[in-house]
Motif scaffolding. Structure first.
Motif, PDB file in Angstrom:
ATOM      1  N   GLN A 221       0.838  -1.198   0.000  1.00 39.87           N
ATOM      2  CA  GLN A 221       0.000   0.000   0.000  1.00 39.87           C
ATOM      3  C   GLN A 221       0.874   1.249   0.000  1.00 39.87           C
ATOM      4  OE1 GLN A 221      -3.201   0.131  -0.433  1.00 39.87           O
ATOM      5  NE2 GLN A 221      -3.552  -2.052  -0.338  1.00 39.87           N
ATOM      6  N   TYR A 222       1.927   1.226   0.820  1.00 36.61           N
ATOM      7  CA  TYR A 222       2.839   2.368   0.873  1.00 36.61           C
ATOM      8  C   TYR A 222       3.559   2.553  -0.464  1.00 36.61           C
ATOM      9  CZ  TYR A 222       6.950   5.130   1.827  1.00 36.61           C
ATOM     10  OH  TYR A 222       7.941   6.075   1.748  1.00 36.61           O
TER      11      TYR A 222
ATOM     12  N   ARG B 258       2.593   1.649  -3.407  1.00 43.87           N
ATOM     13  CA  ARG B 258       1.649   2.127  -4.418  1.00 43.87           C
ATOM     14  C   ARG B 258       1.462   3.633  -4.341  1.00 43.87           C
ATOM     15  NH1 ARG B 258      -2.109  -2.535  -3.084  1.00 43.87           N
ATOM     16  NH2 ARG B 258      -1.429  -4.121  -4.520  1.00 43.87           N
ATOM     17  N   SER B 259       1.528   4.185  -3.145  1.00 45.77           N
ATOM     18  CA  SER B 259       1.325   5.629  -3.008  1.00 45.77           C
ATOM     19  C   SER B 259       2.621   6.418  -3.142  1.00 45.77           C
ATOM     20  CB  SER B 259       0.661   5.946  -1.668  1.00 45.77           C
ATOM     21  OG  SER B 259       1.528   5.597  -0.605  1.00 45.77           O
ATOM     22  N   ALA B 260       3.756   5.841  -2.767  1.00 46.07           N
ATOM     23  CA  ALA B 260       5.012   6.592  -2.735  1.00 46.07           C
ATOM     24  C   ALA B 260       5.836   6.490  -4.018  1.00 46.07           C
ATOM     25  CB  ALA B 260       5.866   6.125  -1.558  1.00 46.07           C
TER      26      ALA B 260
ATOM     27  N   PRO C 264       5.058   6.329  -7.465  1.00 47.89           N
ATOM     28  CA  PRO C 264       4.823   7.192  -8.632  1.00 47.89           C
ATOM     29  C   PRO C 264       5.372   8.620  -8.479  1.00 47.89           C
ATOM     30  CG  PRO C 264       2.910   5.849  -8.236  1.00 47.89           C
ATOM     31  CD  PRO C 264       3.831   5.634  -7.076  1.00 47.89           C
ATOM     32  N   PRO C 265       5.131   9.322  -7.361  1.00 45.93           N
ATOM     33  CA  PRO C 265       5.731  10.661  -7.247  1.00 45.93           C
ATOM     34  C   PRO C 265       7.253  10.607  -7.199  1.00 45.93           C
ATOM     35  CG  PRO C 265       4.001  10.376  -5.609  1.00 45.93           C
ATOM     36  CD  PRO C 265       4.213   9.054  -6.250  1.00 45.93           C
TER      37      PRO C 265
ATOM     38  N   LYS D  20      -5.671  13.693 -15.869  1.00 38.96           N
ATOM     39  CA  LYS D  20      -5.258  12.440 -15.207  1.00 38.96           C
ATOM     40  C   LYS D  20      -4.878  11.363 -16.218  1.00 38.96           C
ATOM     41  CE  LYS D  20      -6.222  13.759 -10.940  1.00 38.96           C
ATOM     42  NZ  LYS D  20      -5.814  15.147 -10.908  1.00 38.96           N
TER      43      LYS D  20
END
Length: 107
Positions: free
Chosen positions: A39-40, A42-44, A46-47, A87
């Motif tokens: 989960q982390y 997946r969020s961290a 891409p940026p 998007k």
């Protein structure tokens, strides 16, 4: 010149290794969909990847002489704005690249 059978065998081995490497994450993490680590990531990721790509794209830009990095900065701005608006990563990359290349040739 290598024998044709050698070339075919080399291509087959490279294809098998590529397929295995592409499939490995899906096989390894098929039961870990609820994992906090995934989960982390997946969020961290891409940026983080975008920051690395932006840094790489401006590393060789000379900001001290004309056009002072305007094409690169405009391309980055267009890419970010289009992504924020629609998007759509593909559209953002295409329009950002087109802006950069167009300004490089005009300026």
């Amino acid at each position: 010149m290598p024998e044709p059978s050698y070339v075919v065998a080399a291509i087959a081995i490279m294809s098998a290794v590529t397929l295995a490497l592409r499939a490995a994450p899906f096989v390894v993490f098929r039961n870990a969909t609820g994992s906090p680590l995934l989960q982390y990531l997946r969020s961290a990721l891409p940026p983080g990847i975008m920051v690395i790509l932006v840094a790489y794209s401006v590393q060789s830009v000379d900001f001290t002489s004309p056009p002072y990095g305007v094409p690169a900065l405009a391309g980055i701005a267009v890419c970010g704005a289009v992504y924020h608006w629609r998007k759509s990563p593909l559209l953002a990359i295409v329009l950002g690249t087109a802006t950069n290349m167009g300004l490089v040739h005009v300026l």
